[in-house]
Motif scaffolding. Structure first.
Motif, PDB file in Angstrom:
ATOM      1  N   TYR A  46       0.823  -1.206   0.000  1.00  0.00           N
ATOM      2  CA  TYR A  46       0.000   0.000   0.000  1.00  0.00           C
ATOM      3  C   TYR A  46       0.863   1.265   0.000  1.00  0.00           C
ATOM      4  N   LEU A  47       2.022   1.189   0.606  1.00  0.00           N
ATOM      5  CA  LEU A  47       2.931   2.342   0.503  1.00  0.00           C
ATOM      6  C   LEU A  47       3.429   2.492  -0.933  1.00  0.00           C
ATOM      7  N   ALA A  53       0.861   4.310  -2.632  1.00  0.00           N
ATOM      8  CA  ALA A  53       0.956   5.720  -2.219  1.00  0.00           C
ATOM      9  C   ALA A  53       2.085   6.419  -2.979  1.00  0.00           C
ATOM     10  N   ASN A  54       3.185   5.706  -3.181  1.00  0.00           N
ATOM     11  CA  ASN A  54       4.308   6.289  -3.931  1.00  0.00           C
ATOM     12  C   ASN A  54       3.872   6.615  -5.364  1.00  0.00           C
ATOM     13  N   ALA A  92      -2.814   9.043  -2.349  1.00  0.00           N
ATOM     14  CA  ALA A  92      -1.576   8.674  -1.642  1.00  0.00           C
ATOM     15  C   ALA A  92      -1.821   8.639  -0.138  1.00  0.00           C
ATOM     16  N   HIS A  93      -2.507   9.654   0.360  1.00  0.00           N
ATOM     17  CA  HIS A  93      -2.824   9.732   1.788  1.00  0.00           C
ATOM     18  C   HIS A  93      -3.681   8.540   2.223  1.00  0.00           C
ATOM     19  N   TYR A 117      -3.865   5.577   1.007  1.00  0.00           N
ATOM     20  CA  TYR A 117      -3.085   4.332   1.075  1.00  0.00           C
ATOM     21  C   TYR A 117      -2.008   4.379   2.159  1.00  0.00           C
ATOM     22  N   GLU A 118      -1.553   5.565   2.514  1.00  0.00           N
ATOM     23  CA  GLU A 118      -0.626   5.654   3.651  1.00  0.00           C
ATOM     24  C   GLU A 118      -1.340   5.209   4.929  1.00  0.00           C
ATOM     25  N   ALA A 142      -1.772   1.509   4.877  1.00  0.00           N
ATOM     26  CA  ALA A 142      -0.506   0.859   5.248  1.00  0.00           C
ATOM     27  C   ALA A 142      -0.348   0.838   6.771  1.00  0.00           C
ATOM     28  N   GLN A 143      -0.731   1.927   7.427  1.00  0.00           N
ATOM     29  CA  GLN A 143      -0.647   1.977   8.894  1.00  0.00           C
ATOM     30  C   GLN A 143      -1.544   0.904   9.521  1.00  0.00           C
ATOM     31  N   TYR A 190      -6.705   8.400  10.235  1.00  0.00           N
ATOM     32  CA  TYR A 190      -6.278   7.144  10.864  1.00  0.00           C
ATOM     33  C   TYR A 190      -6.900   7.030  12.240  1.00  0.00           C
TER      34      TYR A 190
END
Ligand code: FEO
Length: 173
Positions: free
Chosen positions: A24-25, A28-29, A40-41, A43-44, A47-48, A163
């Motif tokens: 997922y990062l 985001a990339n 991107a946000h 998926y960040e 990822a968390q 989040y």
């Protein structure tokens, strides 16, 4: 002590959850590079959440007196041909994770390991929600992804994701 198969599958799941975070990062990339900062946000944050899942399973193994053994995390090797590709890959990935969680559940069931089944109940529910989120994103991209103004609005919607730590009834990390 846990059943051998259950222990092994839980250990492998820790690595799979860290891989999910890595994947997922990677999405985001891609989106950051494409100027879609909301995607991107989103998926960040995803990822968390995946990292949280890995930590919960790690904690469960430790709390059951098991040694946690990390494996190598694979390199995300997907090539994204367009802005819809990561979203579609995300849905396919969540379906794989659901199958993986179900396989651990089945192993726990056959070992009469009711404690692990109860631990996994939270993950079964979570997978239902994550597949639904992924499906919704695929649908939205199909509907709006081809129109720049609509894509801008969708990007803004995804930028608002916040989040939240796993709920109080979630397993400890
Ligand atoms: Fe940890 Fe998206 O499953």
């Amino acid at each position: 002590m846990l059943d051998n198969t259950v222990r092994q599958l839980l250990n492998e799941q820790v690595t799979k959850e860290f891989y999910s975070a890595y994947l997922y990062l990677d999405f985001a990339n891609y989106y950051a590079d494409a100027g879609l900062d909301g995607f991107a946000h989103w998926y960040e944050i995803q990822a968390q959440e995946e990292r949280d899942h890995a930590m919960m399973i790690r904690r469960y193994l430790l709390d059951n007196g098991e040694r946690v053994l990390f494996a190598a995390i694979e390199k995300p090797d997907k090539l994204y041909e367009n802005d819809a590709a990561p979203v579609k890959a995300g849905l396919a990935h969540e379906q794989l994770v659901t199958a993986s969680i179900n396989a651990i559940y089945a192993a726990a069931f056959s070992a009469k390991d009711f404690k692990t089944m109860q631990f996994l109940d939270w993950f079964v529910k979570e997978q239902g929600e994550e597949e639904k989120n992924a499906e919704d994103l695929v649908k939205k991209m199909q509907l709006f992804g081809g129109d720049p103004k609509s894509l801008y609005l969708l990007n803004s919607e995804l930028a608002a994701r916040v989040y939240t730590a796993p709920s109080t009834n979630a397993p400890a990390m």
